[in-house]
Design an enzyme around this catalytic site. Structure first.
Site, PDB file in Angstrom:
ATOM      1  CB  ALA A  83     -20.259  38.209 -18.253  1.00  0.00           C
TER       2      ALA A  83
ATOM      3  CG  ASP B  72     -22.234  28.318 -15.297  1.00  0.00           C
ATOM      4  OD1 ASP B  72     -21.776  29.180 -16.066  1.00  0.00           O
ATOM      5  OD2 ASP B  72     -21.927  28.258 -14.084  1.00  0.00           O
TER       6      ASP B  72
ATOM      7  CE  LYS C 166     -22.652  32.676 -12.350  1.00  0.00           C
ATOM      8  NZ  LYS C 166     -21.298  33.021 -12.851  1.00  0.00           N
TER       9      LYS C 166
ATOM     10  CG  ASP D  62     -14.257  31.950 -15.975  1.00  0.00           C
ATOM     11  OD1 ASP D  62     -13.804  30.799 -16.142  1.00  0.00           O
ATOM     12  OD2 ASP D  62     -14.810  32.303 -14.925  1.00  0.00           O
ATOM     13  CG  ASN D  63     -11.495  27.885 -17.471  1.00  0.00           C
ATOM     14  OD1 ASN D  63     -10.992  26.848 -17.891  1.00  0.00           O
ATOM     15  ND2 ASN D  63     -12.784  27.968 -17.147  1.00  0.00           N
ATOM     16  CG  PHE D  64      -7.092  30.231 -22.447  1.00  0.00           C
ATOM     17  CD1 PHE D  64      -7.220  30.114 -23.820  1.00  0.00           C
ATOM     18  CD2 PHE D  64      -7.113  31.498 -21.888  1.00  0.00           C
ATOM     19  CE1 PHE D  64      -7.358  31.232 -24.631  1.00  0.00           C
ATOM     20  CE2 PHE D  64      -7.248  32.625 -22.686  1.00  0.00           C
ATOM     21  CZ  PHE D  64      -7.371  32.491 -24.061  1.00  0.00           C
TER      22      PHE D  64
ATOM     23  CB  CYS E  72      -8.379  24.338 -34.105  1.00  0.00           C
ATOM     24  SG  CYS E  72      -6.854  23.665 -33.407  1.00  0.00           S
TER      25      CYS E  72
ATOM     26  CB  CYS F 283     -12.819  38.755 -14.558  1.00  0.00           C
ATOM     27  SG  CYS F 283     -13.169  37.041 -14.237  1.00  0.00           S
TER      28      CYS F 283
END
Ligand SMILES: [Zn+2]
Length: 335
Positions: A26, A46, A72, A116-118, A157, A174
């Site tokens: 997204a 991706d 994607k 979507d992730n740390f 940072c 999500c």
């Protein structure tokens, strides 16, 4: 370009620049779209394939990409080339990790966060500071978004803001609260403009954390101080690279997907492609092969849906348990 603060000289810099977009879901898709419209050359990375149920927040992907089994990154690159056939755009269908980020990032002017992730963000942060490449953190969840522009050289940072990645389950994902496309559009628009400002050398830039809530009409900047004891930009230890996996099969649950990404041991990005047609023929005897394309084979077995990519990675759907996904990979695909 008519906008005076970019101007003809800025436009030329944008056209000559190359931006690495890490994740083309997204937020990454919306950022890539905005940058492509500005004429910025892009490399899209991706690890995932499009799914019908989350097309509502994907600006560069559509129903036909789901049916065709196109990753994607490849589908998004094709869409951008259709918008501008002269645009420089490359695509890599792979996951980003400590073992490949330095090679992926080399030669780029800016890195931008579409993940979507740390865990991946901390790999990107350490690589960007190590290489001296500015990067823009960007995330959206529910009706909110957050972004921060990170430059090396005495400025804060991501690890100055969060000394460690938050443990799994500690933050909303999500998976648990969903995401509204208008929140994605707003924060991705801000992040894309920060990338453009970095390329043309324009100020002011967002060097703190900017938090937006599109439901409550909140637009709130927070100052972030550079920390002398930061392991990344202060002490140059770069912990993301110390945590490199020792060759084990790496399995990671995917946000909002009831699925696990599996990267087999010892397969770098330079490894030979797996024989997808041969594997599809072999699997047909014992599993239900539902889709084959030049990019992937998808089959159902043991109540799971497994998507195997040409580079040997797989996404195991129907479970969020990494151990179950690893054992399904070993059983049906082998090592
Ligand atoms: Zn730092």
């Amino acid at each position: 370009m008519l906008f005076a603060r970019i101007g003809a000289a800025g436009q030329a810099r944008l056209a000559a620049a190359r931006v690495l977009v890490v994740g083309v879901g997204a937020t990454g898709g919306a950022i890539a779209h905005a940058l492509a419209r500005a004429g910025v050359g892009l490399t899209l990375v991706d690890r995932d394939f499009p799914e019908r149920h989350n097309l509502q927040r994907q600006t560069l992907l559509d129903d036909a990409d789901v049916d065709a089994g196109i990753p994607k990154a490849v589908a998004a690159a094709a869409r951008l080339r259709a918008i501008d056939p002269d645009l420089a755009v490359a695509a890599h269908a792979t996951d980003v990790h400590a073992g490949n980020i330095l090679a992926l990032a080399a030669g780029h002017d800016v890195i931008v966060d579409g993940t979507d992730n740390f865990a991946t963000r901390f790999v990107v942060n350490d690589a960007a500071v190590k290489l001296g490449i500015p990067w823009v953190y960007c995330g959206a969840i529910a009706a909110t978004g957050a972004t921060m522009t990170i430059e090396a050289g005495g400025k804060p940072c991501l690890r100055c803001l969060y000394p460690e990645p938050p443990p799994p389950g500690a933050v909303d994902t999500c998976d648990t609260v969903g995401v509204l496309y208008p929140a994605v559009a707003v924060v991705a628009g801000i992040a894309a403009l920060e990338v453009m400002k970095l390329i043309v050398g324009a100020e002011p830039r967002n060097r703190g954390l900017l938090h937006v809530d599109v439901w409550e009409h909140i637009y709130q900047p927070f100052d972030v101080a550079a920390r002398a004891d930061c392991a990344t930009c202060g002490r140059h230890v770069f912990p993301a690279f110390e945590a490199r996996d020792g060759g084990d099969v790496l399995a990671t649950a995917l946000c909002g997907r009831d699925a696990v990404h599996v990267r087999p041991a010892g397969r770098g990005d330079a490894a030979a492609a797996v024989d997808l047609p041969g594997i599809a023929r072999r699997l047909a005897a014992s599993a239900h092969v539902v889709q084959t394309s030049a990019h992937l084979v998808r089959f159902e077995a043991d109540g799971l849906t497994v998507t195997l990519f040409a580079d040997g990675r797989a996404i195991v759907g129907g479970t969020d348990d990494p151990a179950a996904a690893r054992s399904a990979y070993a059983r049906w695909i082998g090592n």
